[in-house]
Write a protein that holds these residues in place. Structure first.
Motif, PDB file in Angstrom:
ATOM      1  N   ASP A  97       0.907  -1.153  -0.120  1.00 16.95           N
ATOM      2  CA  ASP A  97      -0.028  -0.099   0.011  1.00 16.95           C
ATOM      3  C   ASP A  97       1.025   1.235  -0.191  1.00 16.95           C
ATOM      4  OD1 ASP A  97      -2.286   1.645   0.098  1.00 16.95           O
ATOM      5  OD2 ASP A  97      -2.907   1.457   1.887  1.00 16.95           O
ATOM      6  N   CYS A  99       0.637   4.163  -0.288  1.00 16.38           N
ATOM      7  CA  CYS A  99       0.294   5.561   0.216  1.00 16.38           C
ATOM      8  C   CYS A  99      -0.963   4.886   0.750  1.00 16.38           C
ATOM      9  CB  CYS A  99       0.406   6.380  -1.040  1.00 16.38           C
ATOM     10  SG  CYS A  99      -0.650   8.519   0.397  1.00 16.38           S
ATOM     11  N   GLU A 100      -0.644   5.034   2.091  1.00 16.01           N
ATOM     12  CA  GLU A 100      -1.952   4.429   3.058  1.00 16.01           C
ATOM     13  C   GLU A 100      -2.647   5.268   4.041  1.00 16.01           C
ATOM     14  OE1 GLU A 100      -3.925   2.461   4.737  1.00 16.01           O
ATOM     15  OE2 GLU A 100      -4.013   2.943   6.228  1.00 16.01           O
ATOM     16  N   GLY A 101      -3.778   5.874   3.178  1.00 14.68           N
ATOM     17  CA  GLY A 101      -3.792   7.011   4.205  1.00 14.68           C
ATOM     18  C   GLY A 101      -3.842   8.831   2.426  1.00 14.68           C
ATOM     19  N   GLU A 225      -6.123  -3.795   3.157  1.00 17.00           N
ATOM     20  CA  GLU A 225      -5.098  -3.457   4.419  1.00 17.00           C
ATOM     21  C   GLU A 225      -4.944  -4.204   5.792  1.00 17.00           C
ATOM     22  OE1 GLU A 225      -6.785  -1.574   2.315  1.00 17.00           O
ATOM     23  OE2 GLU A 225      -6.553   0.713   2.672  1.00 17.00           O
TER      24      GLU A 225
HETATM   25 MN   LIG Z   1      -4.890   2.110   1.977  1.00 21.19          MN
END
Ligand SMILES: [Mn+2]
Ligand SMILES: O=C(COP(=O)(O)O)[C@@H](O)[C@H](O)[C@H](O)[C@H](O)COP(=O)(O)O
Ligand SMILES: [Mn+2]
Length: 347
Positions: A97, A99-101, A225
């Motif tokens: 991921d 770019c998590e967020g 996630e």
């Molecule tokens: Mn994510």
């Protein structure tokens, strides 16, 4: 899995975080995401490894980069045996991921990270693009709390395991209408709630460390996630359970209106998942003998600083943990741009 990979993997998450952070606060989530994806892919393809993306940015048709099934690393080339060692030729699965967020980056809010998890082939659950109900808790509560119990029961158990009153517990929940009843129940039980707009991977991992003042993550987020969080919690010895959500009524988002309960159950069956109600624990979501998690802060977070720029470079903070090592390695790196004078700014 070659343990030296972990050193190069740090650079993968660092590069993704740096690229994404250049879009911080600009209100452009797709650009922040794309920059992270491109940087992560570029750096991964320089590593002597034979990787396969099992959790990525979508299916091949929809995402040109880091799609599920994409092969990454120098040793995926046809003639790899000529320049890769036997060790490097071992296939590994990667969940990313980059770019998590994305919203957190776009709006300059705390808690975004570039993250990935690695294991030997077959060591990571190939989660469908579904929602997942999640429960994360500290190592002391592992196997004692249970997602099948009510939040009230779990808070009582947590309080005993952590030797603190329920009032001293902080539970992270995603701020979504679907969690209205959950939030009310946690508050009624006496615990305090920290609402987050995005970024439940960070919240789950915080449960694995004492001193973060986060004692549990409860509620529904995304399944991919969930696998990355489970990988990290396996490395930390924390508690993580997930249950896939196939009934749209449980999430009730505009997106979920496109699905039906029956259609989702059929989709799960097609993926080989017969029991839609199965509760997966961290050892099932990240079942590999060797599992590694790496993350780098994009914006500031509880565990890691975000990317900080200065004239001529920037500074990052990352975390690498694995089932093999007995370390939680926080890596503080100063990156200088090539044409900059060699002045390393520690502030
Ligand atoms: Mn994510
Ligand atoms: O906040 C999240 C968004 O991730 P990303 O798209 O990579 O920026 C994740 O931490 C959540 O797990 C999840 O994607 C989110 O809960 C999805 O739910 P919703 O926003 O209600 O559709
Ligand atoms: Mn993302």
């Amino acid at each position: 899995m070659d343990s030296t990979i972990s050193l190069e993997i740090i650079e993968v998450v660092e590069q993704a975080a740096i690229a994404s952070s250049k879009w911080m606060g600009l209100g452009k989530k797709d650009e922040a995401d794309e920059a992270a994806v491109e940087a992560m892919r570029e750096r991964m393809n320089k590593i002597h490894m034979r990787g396969r993306i099992v959790i990525g940015e979508g299916e091949r048709d929809e995402a040109p980069m880091l799609y599920i099934g994409e092969e990454v690393g120098i040793c995926t080339q046809e003639n790899a045996a000529e320049f890769c060692t036997v060790e490097e030729l071992q296939e590994i699965d990667i969940a990313v991921d980059p770019c998590e967020g994305t919203n957190l980056v776009a709006y300059g809010q705390n808690g975004s990270m570039a993250v990935l998890a690695i294991s030997e082939r077959g060591g990571l659950f190939q989660a469908p693009d579904f929602y997942m109900d999640k429960l994360a808790a500290p190592p002391a509560a592992k196997g004692h709390v249970d997602i099948r119990k009510t939040p009230t029961e779990n808070l009582k158990i947590l309080s005993e395991c952590l030797n603190r009153s329920i009032e001293e517990l902080v539970v992270v929940v995603m701020d979504r209408p679907r969690h209205k009843a959950l939030i009310s129940e946690i508050r009624a039980a006496g615990a305090r709630v920290r609402l987050i707009s995005d970024g439940d991977v960070s919240a789950a991992i915080c449960c694995g460390f004492a001193g973060t003042n986060i004692h549990a993550l409860m509620g529904i987020g995304a399944a991919p996630e969930g696998v990355i969080s489970a990988a990290a919690m396996r490395c930390l010895g924390g508690h993580f359970q997930g249950r896939l959500i196939y009934d749209p009524a449980e999430v009730n988002t505009p997106e979920s209106e496109k699905w039906t309960r029956e259609g989702n159950l059929i989709r799960l069956k097609e993926m080989g998942i017969e029991d839609g109600d199965k509760v997966y624990d961290a050892h099932e979501l990240a079942c590999g003998k060797n599992v590694l998690f790496a993350g780098c802060g994009i914006t500031p977070g509880t565990l890691m600083e975000g990317v900080r720029f200065f004239n001529g470079g920037c500074r990052t903070q990352s975390l690498v943990i694995s089932t093999q090592s007995k370390t939680a390695r926080f890596v503080d790196t100063i990156h200088l741009t090539s044409d900059a004078p060699k002045i390393i700014n520690l502030r």
